[in-house]
Design a protein around this motif. Sequence first.
Motif, PDB file in Angstrom:
ATOM      1  N   ALA A  24       0.815  -1.217   0.000  1.00  0.00           N
ATOM      2  CA  ALA A  24       0.000   0.000   0.000  1.00  0.00           C
ATOM      3  C   ALA A  24       0.848   1.266   0.000  1.00  0.00           C
ATOM      4  N   ASP A  25       1.972   1.270   0.738  1.00  0.00           N
ATOM      5  CA  ASP A  25       2.776   2.490   0.795  1.00  0.00           C
ATOM      6  C   ASP A  25       3.426   2.789  -0.552  1.00  0.00           C
ATOM      7  N   ALA A  28       0.664   4.060  -2.995  1.00  0.00           N
ATOM      8  CA  ALA A  28       0.287   5.450  -2.729  1.00  0.00           C
ATOM      9  C   ALA A  28       1.367   6.412  -3.211  1.00  0.00           C
ATOM     10  N   ALA A  29       2.635   6.050  -3.005  1.00  0.00           N
ATOM     11  CA  ALA A  29       3.736   6.904  -3.458  1.00  0.00           C
ATOM     12  C   ALA A  29       3.758   6.988  -4.985  1.00  0.00           C
ATOM     13  N   GLU A 156      10.590  10.613  -3.795  1.00  0.00           N
ATOM     14  CA  GLU A 156       9.894   9.705  -2.885  1.00  0.00           C
ATOM     15  C   GLU A 156       9.962   8.261  -3.367  1.00  0.00           C
ATOM     16  N   LEU A 160      12.012   3.400  -2.694  1.00  0.00           N
ATOM     17  CA  LEU A 160      11.045   2.334  -2.932  1.00  0.00           C
ATOM     18  C   LEU A 160      11.447   1.498  -4.142  1.00  0.00           C
TER      19      LEU A 160
END
Length: 225
Positions: A24-25, A28-29, A156, A160
């Motif tokens: 999910a993170d 969203a990013a 951001e 990731l």
Amino acid sequence: MSQHAALTQELDALRAHYAVHMPADIAAAMTRADTALAASGIVNRALKAGHYAPDFAAPDANGTPVRLSRALRDGAVILSFYRGDWCPYCNLELRAYAALADEMRDAGIQLIAISPQESDKTVQAANADPYPFAVLSDSGSKIARNFGVAFDLHEELRPLYARLGHALPDMNGGDWILPIPATYVIAPNGEIVLAFIDTDYRRRLDPADAMAAAIRANTPRRKAA
């Protein structure tokens, strides 16, 4: 099933898979980064139909330089900017074009695929999944910059991407620059006759549309012959 229908189906299935399985993170990013890229105006700044393609030379998977102007002497070129062999959406698109290789050759059309991966990484990718067309390494994203489709990956997303095993500096020679997955159809005189530029990397041009535009671009040449 047509190549386009198959490609669209595969792209949609992959998008649906990641919608369920992406952490999910990260999801969203990526949404925030996609929104920022769409708002950046990059699509408006990129070269469009009616412009003339800047000439370039870049090494293929074997290190042999491929020059656009030389390729255009033999007919229209479909130029595909893709993110790298680590991008599953890109791989689906390139495989769809590979399935059309015989038709493109018979129509006097060349496909040139370009990513920012370093040449040794390009060689590894080509050896693992060889394509019947030129796969070029755009060192420093110079070609993508000249076409206006290069951008810096949102800060951001960088940790990731590294977490997912896609640390771009390790593959691209030290930077976090990517191209929008853009497709250009270039007539033998160097004019861009079709440009597909979309900040959503999950959407791709119908290969049949690219081929049709390239065939039309070759028509005056064939009539003259």
